[in-house]
Motif scaffolding. Structure first.
Motif, PDB file in Angstrom:
ATOM      1  N   THR A 182       5.099 -11.752   9.399  1.00  0.00           N
ATOM      2  CA  THR A 182       5.091 -10.567   8.536  1.00  0.00           C
ATOM      3  C   THR A 182       6.185  -9.626   9.029  1.00  0.00           C
ATOM      4  O   THR A 182       6.289  -9.392  10.234  1.00  0.00           O
ATOM      5  N   VAL A 184       7.693  -5.812   8.927  1.00  0.00           N
ATOM      6  CA  VAL A 184       7.441  -4.432   8.510  1.00  0.00           C
ATOM      7  C   VAL A 184       8.481  -3.496   9.100  1.00  0.00           C
ATOM      8  O   VAL A 184       9.106  -3.781  10.126  1.00  0.00           O
ATOM      9  N   LEU A 193       6.186  -3.065   3.901  1.00  0.00           N
ATOM     10  CA  LEU A 193       6.046  -4.511   4.072  1.00  0.00           C
ATOM     11  C   LEU A 193       7.278  -5.163   3.460  1.00  0.00           C
ATOM     12  O   LEU A 193       7.428  -5.213   2.249  1.00  0.00           O
ATOM     13  N   PRO A 196       5.580 -10.435   3.348  1.00  0.00           N
ATOM     14  CA  PRO A 196       4.223 -10.803   3.782  1.00  0.00           C
ATOM     15  C   PRO A 196       4.305 -12.062   4.629  1.00  0.00           C
ATOM     16  O   PRO A 196       5.187 -12.899   4.414  1.00  0.00           O
ATOM     17  N   ALA A 201      -1.512  -7.996   5.677  1.00  0.00           N
ATOM     18  CA  ALA A 201      -1.207  -6.565   5.563  1.00  0.00           C
ATOM     19  C   ALA A 201      -2.451  -5.731   5.872  1.00  0.00           C
ATOM     20  O   ALA A 201      -2.357  -4.667   6.492  1.00  0.00           O
ATOM     21  N   GLU A 205      -2.957  -2.421   8.273  1.00  0.00           N
ATOM     22  CA  GLU A 205      -3.522  -1.156   7.762  1.00  0.00           C
ATOM     23  C   GLU A 205      -4.713  -0.696   8.596  1.00  0.00           C
ATOM     24  O   GLU A 205      -4.915   0.492   8.812  1.00  0.00           O
ATOM     25  N   ILE A 212      -0.055   0.267   3.417  1.00  0.00           N
ATOM     26  CA  ILE A 212       1.302  -0.265   3.528  1.00  0.00           C
ATOM     27  C   ILE A 212       1.990  -0.196   2.170  1.00  0.00           C
ATOM     28  O   ILE A 212       1.355  -0.437   1.154  1.00  0.00           O
ATOM     29  N   ARG A 214       4.762  -1.615  -0.535  1.00  0.00           N
ATOM     30  CA  ARG A 214       5.422  -2.883  -0.854  1.00  0.00           C
ATOM     31  C   ARG A 214       6.622  -2.626  -1.739  1.00  0.00           C
ATOM     32  O   ARG A 214       6.455  -2.383  -2.927  1.00  0.00           O
TER      33      ARG A 214
END
Ligand code: TXA
Ligand code: MG
Length: 326
Positions: A182, A184, A193, A196, A201, A205, A212, A214
Motif C-alpha cells: 500500500t 500512502v 492512498l 491500495p 486502508a 485509518e 484516507i 483516494r
C-alpha cells in the motif's frame, strides 16, 4: 546468461552472500519479499539502477521504491512527519510504502526517484530486510517482471520471465501477501492512498483516526506515475464482475457460490473457496497467470467485495482489464 537460483529455505547464508556479491557488482538480483518478488539493486549506484529499468523495459519517469532494513536506516534518507513515523512504527516491517521528502545528498541516486524531491520507502519483512542489513545500503526494487505484465509471487514466475537477463534469482517460496505494498503520502493532516495494497486502508485509518483520501484518475497517475492504466496485463482479455460464465471462457471465481453457467467455462479457478480476501490476494497473480496459460480468449472474473484487501485486488484486476496501449 541464465540466472542461478538459490533456495534460501535450505541455503539462507549462501543466499545472502551470493546476493551481496552480485549487488556489489552493480547488478540487480531478484529477491522474495512478503508482497511480490522484487528486482533489487543498489539505490545509490546509477548504473545498477539503470540495469533495473533496462531489464524490466520500464519507463524512467516511473520512480522506484527504496527498501530499507529498518526505520533507523530510513531516517538517514528521508524526513518523517509524526503521522508517517507512527505508520512506520506500526506497520514496518510490512507491506506499507511511505512517500516522504528526500534528504538531499543522502546518497539515494536521482535515477531511483526519477528526479523527484520525494522518495518512496518501505521496510520489507524477512529475507529482504536481512539482505539490506548485510549489504549496508538501501535497495531500489520494483516488482521483478517485464513492465506492464503480471507481478511475480514465485521464483519460477521470475525465472520464466527474466531468467535470461539475470545472474541470480533468490527463491523464498510463495510470497505470502501476494499484492504489492500500500502506498500512502501524508501531507499535514491529510493522508492520501496512492495505491491500495497489502495493508487495508481501514487498518491505516484505525491507527491515524482520520479517513484516507483516494485521489482519482489523472491526479492519481501524476501522484504515483507507475499507476498507468493498463498493467498486470495477461494475454487474454479480462471480463470483470462476471455473474455468469460464457462458453469457452476461463473462469476465476471467489467464495463458495458458483456463478451462473459455470459449467460452460473451459477452465475454472477459485481465488478463495471460503471467501477470504487475504487468501484471494495471495492467489491472485498466480491464478491470473495460470488462467492465461489455458489459452482462453477471455478470462471472466467473479465480483470481489471491495473492502479490506479487496480494494487492492479490484485495483489490480481493473488494470488487468484496461484497454492495452499497443
Ligand atoms: O510491494 C511492493 O511495493 C513491491 C515490492 C518489490 O517491494 N514493489 C513495487 O514496486 O511494487 P513498483 O516499482 O512496481 O511500484 C512502485 C510504485 C510506482 O507506482 C511508483 O510510481 C510509486 O511506487 N512511487 C515510487 N516513488 C514514488 C514517489 N517518490 N512519489 C510517488 N510515487 C512513487
Ligand atoms: Mg510493478
Amino acid at each position: 546468461m541464465t540466472a542461478d537460483i538459490i533456495d534460501i529455505r535450505t541455503d539462507r547464508d549462501h543466499g545472502i552472500e551470493a546476493a551481496c556479491q552480485v549487488l556489489g557488482e552493480g547488478l540487480p538480483v531478484a529477491v522474495p519479499t512478503e508482497t511480490v518478488y522484487g528486482l533489487a539493486a543498489d539505490a545509490t549506484n546509477p548504473s545498477a539502477i539503470t540495469r533495473i529499468y533496462e531489464t524490466k523495459g520500464r519507463p524512467r519517469f516511473n520512480p522506484l521504491i527504496c527498501h530499507m532494513a529498518d526505520l533507523a536506516m530510513a531516517e538517514h534518507y528521508a524526513v518523517f512527519d509524526p503521522i508517517s513515523r507512527k505508520l512506520a512504527e506500526t506497520f514496518w516491517p510490512g507491506p506499507l510504502t511511505l512517500i516522504l521528502p528526500l534528504k538531499p545528498e543522502s546518497g539515494i541516486h536521482a535515477l531511483a526517484t526519477a528526479g523527484l524531491d520525494t522518495v518512496g520507502i518501505r521496510v520489507p519483512k524477512g529475507f529482504a530486510s536481512d539482505l539490506i542489513r548485510a549489504f549496508g545500503k538501501p535497495l531500489a526494487a520494483p516488482s521483478a517482471n517485464t513492465s506492464g505484465k503480471i507481478s511475480p509471487t514465485r521464483a519460477r514466475h521470475v525465472a520464466d520471465d527474466l531468467g535470461e537477463k539475470l545472474k541470480l534469482v533468490i527463491d523464498g517460496g510463495t510470497a505470502p501477501v501476494g499484492v504489492e505494498s500500500t502506498i500512502v503520502r501524508v501531507e499535514g493532516d491529510t493522508i492520501r492512498l496512492l495505491r491500495p495494497g497489502g495493508i487495508a486502508a481501514e487498518e491505516i485509518e484505525k491507527i491515524t483516526g482520520t479517513a484516507i483520501e483516494r485521489p482519482k484518475g489523472a491526479a492519481a497517475i501524476i501522484e504515483a506515475p507507475g499507476m498507468l492504466a493498463s498493467h498486470y496485463a495477461p494475454g487474454a482479455q479480462v471480463r470483470l464482475q462476471a455473474t455468469e460464465a460464457k462458453a469457452g471462457e476461463t473462469l476465476i471465481q471467489f467464495g463458495p457460490e458458483a456463478v451462473r453457467n459455470s459449467n460452460e467455462a473451459a477452465a475454472m479457478f477459485n481465488l478463495s473457496p471460503s471467501g477470504d480476501l487475504a487468501e484471494a490476494a495471495a492467489n491472485l497473480f498466480d491464478m491470473l497467470k495460470r488462467a492465461d496459460a489455458t489459452g482462453a480468449r477471455v478470462i471472466a472474473v467473479a465480483p470481489i467485495p471491495n473492502h479490506g484487501l479487496g480494494e487492492a485486488i479490484n485495483d489490480r484486476l481493473s488494470r488487468a482489464a484496461a484497454p492495452r496501449d499497443t
